[in-house]
Design a protein around this motif. Structure first.
Motif, PDB file in Angstrom:
ATOM      1  N   GLY A 199      36.797  41.314  80.023  1.00  0.00           N
ATOM      2  CA  GLY A 199      38.108  40.743  79.762  1.00  0.00           C
ATOM      3  C   GLY A 199      39.243  41.680  80.103  1.00  0.00           C
ATOM      4  O   GLY A 199      40.403  41.336  79.955  1.00  0.00           O
ATOM      5  N   THR A 259      41.373  38.733  84.894  1.00  0.00           N
ATOM      6  CA  THR A 259      41.424  37.308  84.588  1.00  0.00           C
ATOM      7  C   THR A 259      40.165  36.915  83.830  1.00  0.00           C
ATOM      8  O   THR A 259      39.054  37.331  84.195  1.00  0.00           O
ATOM      9  N   ASN A 304      43.278  33.122  81.089  1.00  0.00           N
ATOM     10  CA  ASN A 304      43.965  34.184  80.358  1.00  0.00           C
ATOM     11  C   ASN A 304      44.040  35.415  81.250  1.00  0.00           C
ATOM     12  O   ASN A 304      43.018  35.927  81.704  1.00  0.00           O
ATOM     13  N   THR A 321      45.038  39.219  81.402  1.00  0.00           N
ATOM     14  CA  THR A 321      45.324  40.379  80.564  1.00  0.00           C
ATOM     15  C   THR A 321      45.732  41.552  81.439  1.00  0.00           C
ATOM     16  O   THR A 321      45.177  41.773  82.524  1.00  0.00           O
ATOM     17  N   THR A 377      46.914  45.827  81.141  1.00  0.00           N
ATOM     18  CA  THR A 377      47.013  47.018  80.292  1.00  0.00           C
ATOM     19  C   THR A 377      47.730  48.102  81.074  1.00  0.00           C
ATOM     20  O   THR A 377      47.316  48.456  82.184  1.00  0.00           O
ATOM     21  N   SER A 405      48.586  43.398  77.125  1.00  0.00           N
ATOM     22  CA  SER A 405      49.241  42.093  77.023  1.00  0.00           C
ATOM     23  C   SER A 405      48.253  41.002  77.397  1.00  0.00           C
ATOM     24  O   SER A 405      47.310  41.237  78.155  1.00  0.00           O
ATOM     25  N   SER A 406      48.490  39.820  76.865  1.00  0.00           N
ATOM     26  CA  SER A 406      47.635  38.666  77.112  1.00  0.00           C
ATOM     27  C   SER A 406      48.514  37.453  77.346  1.00  0.00           C
ATOM     28  O   SER A 406      49.450  37.195  76.570  1.00  0.00           O
ATOM     29  N   SER A 407      48.244  36.708  78.422  1.00  0.00           N
ATOM     30  CA  SER A 407      49.076  35.552  78.735  1.00  0.00           C
ATOM     31  C   SER A 407      48.866  34.411  77.753  1.00  0.00           C
ATOM     32  O   SER A 407      49.723  33.539  77.612  1.00  0.00           O
ATOM     33  N   ALA A 456      48.902  39.296  70.892  1.00  0.00           N
ATOM     34  CA  ALA A 456      47.915  40.305  71.295  1.00  0.00           C
ATOM     35  C   ALA A 456      48.564  41.474  72.018  1.00  0.00           C
ATOM     36  O   ALA A 456      47.893  42.469  72.303  1.00  0.00           O
ATOM     37  N   SER A 457      49.849  41.337  72.338  1.00  0.00           N
ATOM     38  CA  SER A 457      50.541  42.383  73.094  1.00  0.00           C
ATOM     39  C   SER A 457      51.140  43.398  72.136  1.00  0.00           C
ATOM     40  O   SER A 457      52.348  43.432  71.898  1.00  0.00           O
ATOM     41  N   ALA A 493      40.517  41.240  76.547  1.00  0.00           N
ATOM     42  CA  ALA A 493      40.966  39.856  76.654  1.00  0.00           C
ATOM     43  C   ALA A 493      41.968  39.546  75.544  1.00  0.00           C
ATOM     44  O   ALA A 493      43.055  40.102  75.508  1.00  0.00           O
ATOM     45  N   ASN A 494      41.577  38.679  74.596  1.00  0.00           N
ATOM     46  CA  ASN A 494      42.477  38.288  73.501  1.00  0.00           C
ATOM     47  C   ASN A 494      42.068  38.906  72.172  1.00  0.00           C
ATOM     48  O   ASN A 494      42.423  38.406  71.111  1.00  0.00           O
TER      49      ASN A 494
END
Length: 913
Positions: free
Chosen positions: A300, A745, A753, A755, A757, A787-789, A794-795, A876-877
Motif C-alpha cells: 500500500g 496505488t 486509493n 497514497t 509519503t 497522505s491518502s486520497s 490518514a494524512s 495505504a489507509n
C-alpha cells in the motif's frame, strides 16, 4: 562559528599540546640552486602509517608542518618532476623542533632493463573503478575489529546492526581477499576479524552472477577486505567469555565466542562459534531475510520508522561454522564452508492501529506473544580449475536445510469510530516447517589470443522443497450488533517447491583499445507448485476436509532473452548502452478447478550507463536501466490464507510481471590529503504493472486482500553527505541529508486509493579523534508526512529526533573507558507511543600481557533501564504504532584472549635530529 570550534578543539586537546612537533625547511631541485614550489610534504607516523600533517611548499620552496604530539615519523617530500625524498625523524622532548635548511630532491629514477614500481602511499585512492582505503592510514585502538576500522573511513557508515553504507549506498556483500567469508552473513567478518590484519579496504561494484539483465539486483556493491601478507601466513584468533553471574534470575545473560584462522600461501582455514542471549545475538539482516522476519514495505506504499539501535524481542542464538580453501596446481582451488545457526526468539508486542475509510474510521489494539526457533545448515563448495591456459572452469554447488518452529498468540480488540468495542479475537497459531534448498552452478570461460575476446557459458540449477504443518485455533467474541461467539479449529499442511534450469551464453568482442561489444542469450525453464490442505476439527479429530481453503496449484515459466550492448572506455569516460528483448511464457494451473491461465509476455529492457571522471578523485555516474519481476507462488495461489483470520490474503493467478524504469545519478568527490569526502545522488523508480493490494474491510475492521497489477507507482529519493576534516584530521564534521517521495496505488473497498509519503531526514555529527581519546556527538531529525486520497484523516505527519554520543578513552596501563548515549524523541504518534527514550551504555576494560592480548572488561547495557522499541508504520489507509519488549538493563563481566603467531621485526632506520 570558526572561533568557537577552534576554542573547543584547543580545550579538548590541551593535555596533548604542551609540546608539539614542528618541522620546517626549504626544498631545492637536484642541483641545489633552484627552490621548488608546490612540493607535497607529509608527516606519516611510523608505527601505524597515520598521516599526521601535510603542507605544500610556497613560492620560495619553504614549508612548515606540525601541531602533533612528539613521535617517530617519516617526513616524505614529493614532486611530480623528482623522485621522493624521505627522512625518518625520532622526536624527543629535548628535540621537538626540527629545521632542515636544504632538502635536495633527487632526479627521477630511470631504468633501461627493468621497470621500477612505486607503491601508492595515499590513504585513499581509486584504482580503476575501485575505491581503495589504506587501512594503516587510519588510527584505530589496540585490539580493534574491522567494524571499528570501517567507522573511521570517510564516507563509510556502520549502524548498530552491522549494516554498512558507502557514500550513502548499501553494501550488499563483504568479501575477504575476494572470497565469501562464511556465506551471506557479512557481520562474521566485520565483527570478528582484527583491524590490524587488514591491508586495504576496497569498494567496487560487480555484476551479480546470480541475477540476469533486468533483475533488481543486477549489480552488487562489494566491500573487499584485503589481508596483510603477515596475516596470510600463520594463525590468529580469539576466545571470549562473558556472564552476569546471576544466581537468582532464571536466564542469566551470557556471551561466548571463539574464532581461529590459519592461513598459508595455499590454504585458508577458519573456524568460529558464537553463543549469546544479549542484543548481540539478534538476527542478522541475512537471517531475517531467510526466515521471513524482516520488515518489508507494505504494497500500500507504507513507510516505517524505527530506532535501529533497539533489538526486538529476547533472542538467544548460537552460530558455528568452518571455512576451508586450498589451492592445487598452478591455477586450481577448492573452497568449502559449512555454517550452522540456531536462533530462539521470545517476543511480546503491543500495537494500536487506525483504519481510515471514506465514510468511517475503525480502531484496533493488538497484543502478540511469539516464541520461535529457527535452525539452519548451509554447505557451499567452490571448485575452480583450468583446462588449458585459455580455458577455466568453475563449479559451485550449495545446499541448505532449515527447520523452524513458531508459536504465536494474539489478542485483538476492534473499536468503532466512537471507541465502542465491537469484536474481540483470541488467535493461537503454531507452525512446524522444514525447508531444503539446493543450487548448482557450472561455468566455463574461454579466452582467445586476441586480448579481451571472451566466450562464457553457464548453467544453473536451483531446487527448493518446503513443508509446513500448521495449527490454527481462533475464538471471536462479537459485541455488535448483538453478542455471539464464533471459533475456528483447523490443521493444515502447506507443501511448496520449485525447480529452475538456467542457461547463459555470453560473448565479448573488443574493437580497438576502447570499444567492446557484448552479446548474451539466456534461457530459463522452471516451475513452482503449492499444495495446501486444510482440515476442520469434527467429531474428536481433524477429519473434515475444507475445500475452500485447500488447493493444488502450479506455475510453469519459460523465458528466452537475447541482449546486446556496446562499451566505450577511456581515461575519463565510460559509456555503456544495451538492449535486451525477452519473451516469457507462463502457464498457471489450478488442479482442483481445472482452470488454466496462460500468459505470453514480451519485453524490451534498455539500459544505459555513463561515467565521467574529471580526475582520479572525482566521478559522476548516470545509470538508467529497466527491470521486470515475476509474482511469487503465494501471490498467484487463488486460495484464502487465513493464518490471521483478521487479515485474510488471497492470491491472484492473473497477475503479470511488473515493469520498472530506474534512474540513478550520483556524484563522488574527495581530497586525498585533507580526507574530505562529498557525495550526492538522486534515484527514482517508475513501475507499471506493480503488485498492489486490493483490500476490503468488513463492519468490524477485518480485511480480505488480493494482489492486483497497478500502474504509476513511484519511489524516489535525493541524498547527500560528506566528511570534512580539520586540524590534521583530529576534528571532522559529517553532515547527511535524505529526502524521499513515494507514490503507490491500491484499492480500499474497490475504491482507488493513492497514497504518498514525503520524508525528510537530516543529521550532523561532530567527530574528535586524538591519539588516546576519540568521541563524537550527533543529531538526526526525521519528518514523515503520509497522505491518502481516500481519507484526509490518514494524512498525519509525525517526526523523530535522535541524539547520540560516543566516547572512547585509552589510558595508560592498558585501561580503556567507553561510553555511549542515545536519546530518542517521538512526536505526533498515538497516545502512549510518544515516549522519549534515553539509553546509556558503558564499558571499562584493562588489557594485560606485553602485547595486551588479554582483556578483562565490565559492560553495562542500558544502565538507566529505559530501553524500548517504538515503531510507526503507515500503509495505504492504516497507521499502526508498535511497542515490542526488548532486552534492557544488564551487566557483564567479560574476558577476551586474542592470540597469533605474528611477531614484529625491529629494523634500523636513518635518524635525523
Amino acid at each position: 562559528m570558526k572561533k568557537i570550534l577552534t576554542f573547543l578543539f584547543l580545550f579538548l586537546n590541551f593535555y596533548a599540546i604542551t609540546q608539539e612537533m614542528r618541522v620546517n625547511g626549504v626544498v631545492y631541485d637536484s642541483s641545489g640552486t633552484q627552490t621548488i614550489k608546490n612540493a607535497m610534504v607529509m608527516a606519516v607516523r611510523f608505527s601505524d602509517s597515520l598521516l599526521l600533517d601535510h603542507a605544500r611548499t610556497d613560492i620560495n620552496g619553504r614549508f612548515e608542518i606540525g601541531g602533533f604530539e612528539i613521535d617517530t615519523f617519516s617526513l616524505i617530500i614529493e614532486h611530480p618532476n623528482f623522485d621522493e625524498k624521505i627522512y625518518y625523524i625520532f622526536g624527543h622532548s629535548a628535540n621537538y623542533e626540527i629545521s632542515i635548511p636544504s632538502v635536495i630532491m633527487p632526479d627521477k629514477a630511470t631504468e633501461i632493463e627493468e621497470v621500477v614500481i612505486y607503491a601508492n602511499k595515499s590513504p585513499i585512492y581509486y584504482r580503476g573503478d575501485t575505491l581503495v582505503f589504506v587501512a594503516d592510514s587510519f588510527k584505530v585502538a589496540e585490539n580493534a575489529v574491522v567494524e571499528d576500522l570501517l567507522k573511521k573511513l570517510p564516507g563509510i557508515e556502520v549502524d548498530d546492526q552491522g549494516r554498512i553504507k558507502s557514500q550513502g549506498e548499501d553494501i550488499d556483500q563483504v568479501l575477504v581477499d575476494g572470497d565469501e567469508f562464511f556465506g551471506s552473513d557479512n557481520t562474521i567478518a566485520t565483527k570478528n576479524l582484527a583491524a590490524k590484519g587488514i591491508d586495504k579496504v576496497e569498494i567496487y561494484e560487480k555484476r551479480n552472477e546470480d541475477a540476469s539483465i533486468g533483475d533488481d539486483d543486477e549489480e552488487l556493491k562489494v566491500l573487499d577486505l584485503k589481508l596483510k601478507d603477515a596475516y596470510k601466513k600463520g594463525y590468529f584468533g580469539k576466545i571470549v567469555g562473558a556472564s552476569d553471574f546471576s544466581l537468582i534470575e532464571d536466564n542469566p545473560f551470557y556471551e561466548g565466542e571463539f574464532m581461529f584462522n590459519r592461513f598459508s600461501n595455499k590454504q585458508k582455514l577458519s573456524v568460529y562459534a558464537l553463543g549469546s542471549n544479549t542484543p548481540r545475538s539478534d538476527l542478522s539482516w541475512a537471517d531475517k531475510q531467510k526466515f521471513g522476519l524482516n520488515n518489508e514495505n507494505n504494497r500500500g506504499g507504507g513507510w516505517g520508522q524505527e530506532d535501529q539501535s533497539n533489538t526486538s524481542g529476547i533472542p538467544r542464538a548460537f552460530r558455528a561454522g568452518i571455512y576451508f580453501k586450498d589451492k592445487f596446481g598452478e591455477n586450481g582451488s577448492i573452497g568449502f564452508n559449512y555454517t550452522y545457526s540456531r536462533i530462539d526468539l521470545d517476543a511480546y508486542s503491543n500495537s494500536y492501529s487506525q483504519y481510515f475509510l471514506a465514510d468511517t474510521t475503525y480502531y484496533s489494539s493488538d497484543s502478540i506473544s511469539e516464541k520461535s526457533t529457527n535452525e539452519s545448515h548451509e554447505i557451499n563448495v567452490d571448485l575452480r580449475f583450468n583446462l588449458d591456459s585459455l580455458t577455466s572452469v568453475q563449479i559451485k554447488p550449495s545446499f541448505g536445510y532449515d527447520v523452524a518452529e513458531n508459536r504465536s498468540h494474539s489478542i485483538s480488540n476492534f473499536l468503532t469510530q466512537n471507541g465502542i468495542q465491537s469484536l474481540n479475537t483470541d488467535i493461537l497459531y503454531k507452525t512446524n516447517s522444514t525447508g531444503l534448498s539446493s543450487r548448482v552452478e557450472t561455468s566455463i570461460k574461454r579466452k582467445f589470443k586476441k586480448p579481451l575476446r571472451e566466450l562464457k557459458g553457464k548453467y544453473i540449477f536451483t531446487l527448493s522443497d518446503n513443508k509446513t504443518d500448521e495449527d490454527l485455533l481462533s475464538y471471536s467474541n462479537y459485541y455488535l450488533p448483538f453478542s455471539f461467539i464464533d471459533s475456528i479449529n483447523q490443521e493444515k499442511t502447506n507443501n511448496n517447491g520449485s525447480t529452475n534450469h538456467r542457461t547463459i551464453l555470453t560473448y565479448l568482442e573488443p574493437f580497438g583499445k576502447k570499444w567492446k561489444m557484448e552479446w548474451e542469450y539466456l534461457s530459463d525453464f522452471g516451475g513452482s507448485d503449492q499444495n495446501k490442505e486444510t482440515y476442520n476439527f469434527e467429531n474428536g479429530g481433524y477429519t473434515d476436509f475444507d475445500d475452500s481453503l485447500s488447493n493444488i496449484f502450479n506455475s510453469q515459466r519459460q523465458q528466452h532473452r537475447i541482449s546486446g550492448g556496446i562499451r566505450y572506455e577511456s581515461r575519463k569516460f565510460q559509456i555503456m548502452g544495451g538492449l535486451a528483448a525477452r519473451n516469457i511464457q507462463i502457464q498457471n494451473q489450478n488442479q482442483i478447478t481445472g482452470i488454466n491461465i496462460e500468459q505470453n509476455i514480451n519485453n524490451l529492457l534498455p539500459r544505459f550507463k555513463f561515467t565521467y571522471k574529471p580526475s582520479k578523485t572525482k566521478r559522476i555516474t548516470l545509470n538508467y536501466r529497466t527491470s521486470s519481476n515475476q509474482p511469487s507462488i503465494s501471490d498467484l495461489q487463488p486460495v484464502p490464507d487465513n493464518t490471521n483470520p483478521n487479515q485474510i490474503q488471497i492470491g491472484n493467478p492473473n497477475l503479470e510481471p511488473n515493469y520498472s524504469n530506474i534512474l540513478d545519478l550520483k556524484m563522488r568527490s574527495f581530497d586525498i590529503f585533507s580526507r574530505r569526502f562529498m557525495w550526492a545522488g538522486i534515484n527514482a523508480r517508475f513501475t507499471n504493472n506493480a503488485f498492489a493490494d486490493s483490500t476490503n474491510f468488513d463492519n468490524y475492521g477485518r480485511t480480505i486482500s488480493m494482489t492486483k497489477n497497478v500502474d504509476g507507482n513511484i519511489t524516489s529519493s535525493l541524498y547527500a553527505g560528506g566528511s570534512f576534516s580539520f586540524f590534521s584530521n583530529k576534528f571532522s564534521i559529517v553532515p547527511n541529508l535524505v529526502m524521499s517521495y513515494l507514490k503507490y496505488t491500491n484499492f480500499i473497498n474497490s475504491q482507488e486509493n493513492i497514497t504518498t509519503t514525503a520524508l525528510a531526514n537530516g543529521g550532523l555529527t561532530f567527530k574528535f579523534d586524538f591519539d588516546s581519546l576519540t568521541f563524537d556527538v550527533g543529531a538526526n531529525y526525521t519528518y514523515t508526512a503520509p497522505s491518502s486520497s481516500i481519507s484526509k484523516a490518514a494524512s498525519r505527519p509525525f517526526y523523530m529526533q535522535f541524539y547520540s554520543s560516543n566516547l572512547e578513552w585509552r589510558m595508560p596501563y592498558g585501561l580503556k573507558v567507553k561510553l555511549s548515549t542515545r536519546y530518542t524523541i517521538n512526536s505526533n504518534r498515538t497516545d502512549g507511543f510518544n515516549q522519549n527514550i534515553f539509553i546509556l551504555n558503558a564499558e571499562l576494560s584493562k588489557a594485560f600481557l606485553n602485547n595486551q592480548n588479554l582483556i578483562l572488561s565490565v559492560h553495562g547495557n542500558d544502565i538507566l533501564n529505559q530501553n524500548l522499541t517504538l515503531d510507526r508504520v503507515v500503509t495505504a489507509n492504516v497507521i499502526t504504532d508498535y511497542y515490542t519488549n526488548i532486552i534492557s538493563r544488564y551487566f557483564l563481566l567479560k574476558l577476551t584472549f586474542k592470540f597469533n603467531n605474528n611477531g614484529t621485526k625491529e629494523e634500523e632506520y636513518k635518524h635525523w635530529g
